[in-house]
Design a protein around this motif. Structure first.
Motif, PDB file in Angstrom:
ATOM      1  N   GLU A 256     -41.098  33.109 -94.671  1.00 39.96           N
ATOM      2  CA  GLU A 256     -42.519  32.905 -95.031  1.00 39.96           C
ATOM      3  C   GLU A 256     -42.844  31.432 -95.214  1.00 39.96           C
ATOM      4  O   GLU A 256     -43.560  31.043 -96.132  1.00 39.96           O
ATOM      5  CB  GLU A 256     -42.872  33.666 -96.315  1.00 39.96           C
ATOM      6  CG  GLU A 256     -42.811  35.168 -96.172  1.00 39.96           C
ATOM      7  CD  GLU A 256     -42.055  35.799 -97.318  1.00 39.96           C
ATOM      8  OE1 GLU A 256     -42.291  35.397 -98.459  1.00 39.96           O
ATOM      9  OE2 GLU A 256     -41.202  36.665 -97.048  1.00 39.96           O
ATOM     10  N   GLY A 257     -42.253  30.615 -94.377  1.00 44.05           N
ATOM     11  CA  GLY A 257     -42.586  29.194 -94.399  1.00 44.05           C
ATOM     12  C   GLY A 257     -41.872  28.383 -95.469  1.00 44.05           C
ATOM     13  O   GLY A 257     -42.163  27.199 -95.634  1.00 44.05           O
ATOM     14  N   ALA A 258     -40.949  29.008 -96.212  1.00 42.60           N
ATOM     15  CA  ALA A 258     -40.210  28.235 -97.240  1.00 42.60           C
ATOM     16  C   ALA A 258     -39.348  27.175 -96.564  1.00 42.60           C
ATOM     17  O   ALA A 258     -39.203  26.056 -97.052  1.00 42.60           O
ATOM     18  CB  ALA A 258     -39.337  29.168 -98.071  1.00 42.60           C
ATOM     19  N   PHE A 259     -38.763  27.549 -95.423  1.00 42.41           N
ATOM     20  CA  PHE A 259     -38.032  26.580 -94.608  1.00 42.41           C
ATOM     21  C   PHE A 259     -39.014  26.043 -93.592  1.00 42.41           C
ATOM     22  O   PHE A 259     -39.641  26.798 -92.846  1.00 42.41           O
ATOM     23  CB  PHE A 259     -36.858  27.281 -93.900  1.00 42.41           C
ATOM     24  CG  PHE A 259     -36.148  26.384 -92.936  1.00 42.41           C
ATOM     25  CD1 PHE A 259     -35.152  25.522 -93.378  1.00 42.41           C
ATOM     26  CD2 PHE A 259     -36.485  26.378 -91.588  1.00 42.41           C
ATOM     27  CE1 PHE A 259     -34.499  24.672 -92.491  1.00 42.41           C
ATOM     28  CE2 PHE A 259     -35.843  25.533 -90.700  1.00 42.41           C
ATOM     29  CZ  PHE A 259     -34.848  24.682 -91.150  1.00 42.41           C
ATOM     30  N   ASP A 260     -39.193  24.737 -93.569  1.00 43.60           N
ATOM     31  CA  ASP A 260     -40.206  24.163 -92.686  1.00 43.60           C
ATOM     32  C   ASP A 260     -39.805  22.746 -92.296  1.00 43.60           C
ATOM     33  O   ASP A 260     -39.806  21.836 -93.126  1.00 43.60           O
ATOM     34  CB  ASP A 260     -41.560  24.177 -93.413  1.00 43.60           C
ATOM     35  CG  ASP A 260     -42.707  23.821 -92.485  1.00 43.60           C
ATOM     36  OD1 ASP A 260     -42.457  23.128 -91.470  1.00 43.60           O
ATOM     37  OD2 ASP A 260     -43.847  24.213 -92.783  1.00 43.60           O
ATOM     38  N   ILE A 261     -39.484  22.561 -90.993  1.00 42.19           N
ATOM     39  CA  ILE A 261     -39.031  21.235 -90.549  1.00 42.19           C
ATOM     40  C   ILE A 261     -40.181  20.238 -90.423  1.00 42.19           C
ATOM     41  O   ILE A 261     -39.949  19.065 -90.159  1.00 42.19           O
ATOM     42  CB  ILE A 261     -38.265  21.299 -89.197  1.00 42.19           C
ATOM     43  CG1 ILE A 261     -39.078  22.049 -88.142  1.00 42.19           C
ATOM     44  CG2 ILE A 261     -36.889  21.908 -89.392  1.00 42.19           C
ATOM     45  CD1 ILE A 261     -38.498  21.951 -86.737  1.00 42.19           C
ATOM     46  N   THR A 262     -41.417  20.687 -90.645  1.00 40.39           N
ATOM     47  CA  THR A 262     -42.516  19.709 -90.607  1.00 40.39           C
ATOM     48  C   THR A 262     -42.727  19.039 -91.970  1.00 40.39           C
ATOM     49  O   THR A 262     -43.722  18.338 -92.173  1.00 40.39           O
ATOM     50  CB  THR A 262     -43.847  20.364 -90.157  1.00 40.39           C
ATOM     51  OG1 THR A 262     -44.237  21.330 -91.149  1.00 40.39           O
ATOM     52  CG2 THR A 262     -43.720  21.026 -88.800  1.00 40.39           C
ATOM     53  N   THR A 263     -41.781  19.252 -92.899  1.00 38.87           N
ATOM     54  CA  THR A 263     -41.899  18.586 -94.208  1.00 38.87           C
ATOM     55  C   THR A 263     -41.617  17.083 -94.121  1.00 38.87           C
ATOM     56  O   THR A 263     -41.680  16.393 -95.145  1.00 38.87           O
ATOM     57  CB  THR A 263     -40.914  19.188 -95.240  1.00 38.87           C
ATOM     58  OG1 THR A 263     -39.653  19.317 -94.618  1.00 38.87           O
ATOM     59  CG2 THR A 263     -41.378  20.533 -95.756  1.00 38.87           C
ATOM     60  N   GLY A 264     -41.343  16.564 -92.909  1.00 35.32           N
ATOM     61  CA  GLY A 264     -41.045  15.135 -92.725  1.00 35.32           C
ATOM     62  C   GLY A 264     -41.954  14.185 -93.497  1.00 35.32           C
ATOM     63  O   GLY A 264     -41.466  13.332 -94.258  1.00 35.32           O
ATOM     64  N   PRO A 265     -43.304  14.309 -93.360  1.00 34.91           N
ATOM     65  CA  PRO A 265     -44.187  13.378 -94.075  1.00 34.91           C
ATOM     66  C   PRO A 265     -44.021  13.435 -95.598  1.00 34.91           C
ATOM     67  O   PRO A 265     -44.142  12.413 -96.281  1.00 34.91           O
ATOM     68  CB  PRO A 265     -45.592  13.838 -93.668  1.00 34.91           C
ATOM     69  CG  PRO A 265     -45.394  14.531 -92.358  1.00 34.91           C
ATOM     70  CD  PRO A 265     -44.052  15.180 -92.430  1.00 34.91           C
ATOM     71  N   LEU A 266     -43.719  14.630 -96.119  1.00 30.37           N
ATOM     72  CA  LEU A 266     -43.518  14.759 -97.570  1.00 30.37           C
ATOM     73  C   LEU A 266     -42.211  14.103 -98.004  1.00 30.37           C
ATOM     74  O   LEU A 266     -42.150  13.425 -99.035  1.00 30.37           O
ATOM     75  CB  LEU A 266     -43.496  16.243 -97.961  1.00 30.37           C
ATOM     76  CG  LEU A 266     -44.823  16.987 -97.845  1.00 30.37           C
ATOM     77  CD1 LEU A 266     -44.603  18.492 -97.924  1.00 30.37           C
ATOM     78  CD2 LEU A 266     -45.783  16.540 -98.961  1.00 30.37           C
ATOM     79  N   VAL A 267     -41.169  14.322 -97.185  1.00 27.97           N
ATOM     80  CA  VAL A 267     -39.855  13.729 -97.490  1.00 27.97           C
ATOM     81  C   VAL A 267     -40.010  12.209 -97.568  1.00 27.97           C
ATOM     82  O   VAL A 267     -39.492  11.544 -98.475  1.00 27.97           O
ATOM     83  CB  VAL A 267     -38.823  14.128 -96.402  1.00 27.97           C
ATOM     84  CG1 VAL A 267     -37.503  13.397 -96.601  1.00 27.97           C
ATOM     85  CG2 VAL A 267     -38.595  15.641 -96.398  1.00 27.97           C
ATOM     86  N   ARG A 268     -40.772  11.674 -96.619  1.00 31.16           N
ATOM     87  CA  ARG A 268     -41.018  10.233 -96.560  1.00 31.16           C
ATOM     88  C   ARG A 268     -41.834   9.770 -97.779  1.00 31.16           C
ATOM     89  O   ARG A 268     -41.511   8.772 -98.409  1.00 31.16           O
ATOM     90  CB  ARG A 268     -41.831   9.947 -95.289  1.00 31.16           C
ATOM     91  CG  ARG A 268     -41.420   8.761 -94.511  1.00 31.16           C
ATOM     92  CD  ARG A 268     -42.205   8.739 -93.219  1.00 31.16           C
ATOM     93  NE  ARG A 268     -41.388   9.165 -92.102  1.00 31.16           N
ATOM     94  CZ  ARG A 268     -40.499   8.370 -91.526  1.00 31.16           C
ATOM     95  NH1 ARG A 268     -40.327   7.137 -91.947  1.00 31.16           N
ATOM     96  NH2 ARG A 268     -39.788   8.806 -90.522  1.00 31.16           N
ATOM     97  N   LEU A 269     -42.889  10.533 -98.078  1.00 36.95           N
ATOM     98  CA  LEU A 269     -43.807  10.175 -99.165  1.00 36.95           C
ATOM     99  C   LEU A 269     -43.075  10.055-100.502  1.00 36.95           C
ATOM    100  O   LEU A 269     -43.346   9.147-101.294  1.00 36.95           O
ATOM    101  CB  LEU A 269     -44.909  11.242 -99.257  1.00 36.95           C
ATOM    102  CG  LEU A 269     -45.999  11.036-100.294  1.00 36.95           C
ATOM    103  CD1 LEU A 269     -46.809   9.769 -99.983  1.00 36.95           C
ATOM    104  CD2 LEU A 269     -46.940  12.251-100.330  1.00 36.95           C
ATOM    105  N   TRP A 270     -42.151  10.977-100.756  1.00 33.18           N
ATOM    106  CA  TRP A 270     -41.415  10.960-102.031  1.00 33.18           C
ATOM    107  C   TRP A 270     -40.224  10.006-101.986  1.00 33.18           C
ATOM    108  O   TRP A 270     -39.477   9.887-102.954  1.00 33.18           O
ATOM    109  CB  TRP A 270     -40.929  12.368-102.373  1.00 33.18           C
ATOM    110  CG  TRP A 270     -42.036  13.298-102.806  1.00 33.18           C
ATOM    111  CD1 TRP A 270     -42.861  14.011-102.003  1.00 33.18           C
ATOM    112  CD2 TRP A 270     -42.431  13.585-104.147  1.00 33.18           C
ATOM    113  NE1 TRP A 270     -43.750  14.747-102.750  1.00 33.18           N
ATOM    114  CE2 TRP A 270     -43.507  14.507-104.074  1.00 33.18           C
ATOM    115  CE3 TRP A 270     -41.986  13.168-105.411  1.00 33.18           C
ATOM    116  CZ2 TRP A 270     -44.140  15.019-105.210  1.00 33.18           C
ATOM    117  CZ3 TRP A 270     -42.615  13.686-106.539  1.00 33.18           C
ATOM    118  CH2 TRP A 270     -43.692  14.590-106.434  1.00 33.18           C
TER     119      TRP A 270
END
Ligand code: AMP
Ligand code: MG
Length: 464
Positions: A256-270
């Protein structure tokens, strides 16, 4: 009368295990009990010879001397009338019966089957002899069931030795190796360790396979296929990149979207990408979230397209893919026992026991888990995190909120492949539960650990 009944019920012991094993092995030989697992093809052949279903997990005692097998032996129990008869079957390296010897017979009838006079008929039998009553051997009159049990068990042993070992020179080779080789390489920012009963060249090839996954998926280098996708936005993807993207989309769907490889921008932001951590503002999080969402990725045949602003992060699955490629390379080289250990993800070929780290004290272990041709991955809040104003921020982000997941210390999951275990341990961390059809352990920040039944079966807790 009661005393007599008791004696009868106790059955008769003819040989202890040590005495039975001594029939086939001599002093000075290296004798090892091997836990083996029959693959599906071998198991079908064994079941055909045996006449009914056979468990995949078996134990075979193997004696070796220098570079050859001297004998195989298996201890089997077969039901005679209602109670079991236990016997040992010794088999020579060509797959022929050396001798069958009864160790225990619970039934008080049919005991003549335990005698050499009857058992001698099995000496020299081969898998092709089929062992049918009346043609291959004559039963003792009045003891047909017990005689049958011996023949049945012997057929099973002969088939196992034939199909697991004699048909598989790689399995025999693995028996002869005393010590595994152990090598390490630094790839994808971590040390990968491969332990294998096999040759060094095969292990180097396995590392090369991981290296080629890194060359395709790294987001730390400009020349990877992933970097090319980020630059060009729509490309014909090579197999590694395509497998990463389509595999990841399937895991997003499943979780249900818990795993999501588009989290890139968030990983960068934090700041988890380069270690320059900071807590962003709500506006910044909202802006990054607008670029997140696995449904934004388009895959048509081998063409992958990303809308402007979308960035992929392989951090939660790349090592798992690498581990699987390495394991395939080892298997292709005929290696029957190896462990590919990438720290947070590992895959066992054959049986291996691994320690599970205590997330609250990473120098300690909670216990040991035994894997057989399975993979395990652990996602831990302790791996990468930062603290600010007394709050702890871990590197796994909730794609819904754009913020680090709180409340979980670590999750370990066991699945057939490392790609699955890597993706699903990250997903479990976000979901705060073990996904369906997966075995695992979830340690919350507060409260009691949660385990599945399959985990319990594989786990042995460390004594405090
Ligand atoms: P792992 O240690 O396998 O659980 O992977 C964690 C890494 O995956 C993080 O360091 C991020 O690079 C990335 N990541 C963080 N959150 C997610 C998520 N929800 N889905 C997929 N990847 C994530
Ligand atoms: Mg992962």
């Amino acid at each position: 009368m009661t005393v007599l009944m008791l004696l009868l019920a106790l059955g008769e012991e003819y040989l202890t295990k040590d005495e039975a094993v001594r029939l086939f092995f001599k002093n000075g030989e290296r004798v090892v009990e091997h836990a083996i697992r029959l693959d599906d093809a071998a198991r079908r052949l064994v079941e055909k010879a045996y006449g009914s279903s056979v468990a995949p997990d078996q134990t075979v005692i193997v004696g070796t001397k220098e570079d050859r097998v001297v004998a195989y032996a298996m201890i089997v129990s077969e039901i005679t009338k209602t109670l079991p008869m236990t016997f040992i079957v010794g088999v020579d390296p060509a797959g022929t019966v050396i001798e069958v010897a009864v160790m225990r017979h619970e039934e008080h009838i049919g005991t003549d089957c335990a005698k050499r006079r009857f058992l001698r008929q099995f000496d020299g039998k081969r898998p092709t002899d089929r062992l049918r009553m009346g043609t291959s051997y004559q039963p003792v009159s009045g003891a047909t069931l017990s005689c049958n049990a011996v023949a049945r068990g012997t057929r099973k042993v002969l088939a196992i030795i034939q199909h697991h070992f004699l048909d598989r020179p790689d399995h025999v080779k693995a028996l002869l190796q005393e010590e595994p080789i152990r090598r390490q390489r630094y790839i994808m920012g971590s040390i990968c360790t491969i332990t294998a009963y096999g040759d060094r060249a095969a292990v180097e090839k396995a590392f090369d396979a991981i290296q080629s996954v890194d060359a395709a998926l790294s987001n730390y280098r400009d020349d990877s296929d992933l970097a090319r996708l980020h630059r060009d936005r729509s490309i014909q993807a090579k197999p590694e990149l395509l497998a990463f993207v389509s595999g990841s989309l399937a895991f997003s769907e499943r979780t249900e979207g818990a795993f999501d490889i588009t989290t890139g921008p968030l990983v960068r932001l934090w700041g988890f990408h380069d270690g320059k951590h900071r807590v962003p503002s709500d506006e910044e999080i909202a802006a990054a979230l607008a670029r997140v969402g696995w449904r934004k990725i388009r895959v048509e045949k081998d063409t992958v397209t990303l809308p402007e602003g979308v960035e992929l992060d392989p951090g939660a699955i790349g090592k798992g893919i690498g581990v699987d490629r390495a394991a395939e390379a080892l298997k292709n080289a005929g290696i029957a026992r190896a462990l590919v250990d990438f720290g947070s993800s590992a895959r066992a070929i054959g049986e291996w026991t691994l320690g599970i780290r205590d997330p609250f004290d990473t120098d300690r272990i909670l216990g040991h888990v035994t894997l057989r041709d399975e993979s395990i991955s652990t996602s831990g809040g302790y791996e990468k995190f930062f603290e600010q104003d007394g709050r702890r921020y871990a590197h796994i982000l909730n794609p819904q909120t754009g913020r680090p997941v709180e409340g979980v210390a670590s999750v370990s999951v066991i699945t057939p492949t490392a790609t699955e275990s890597d993706a699903l341990s990250t997903a479990a961390f976000v979901l705060q539960r073990i996904p369906d059809k997966v075995e695992g352990l979830l340690v919350p920040e507060k409260g009691e650990p949660v385990v599945t039944d399959g985990w319990k079966r594989r786990f042995r807790e460390e004594k405090k």
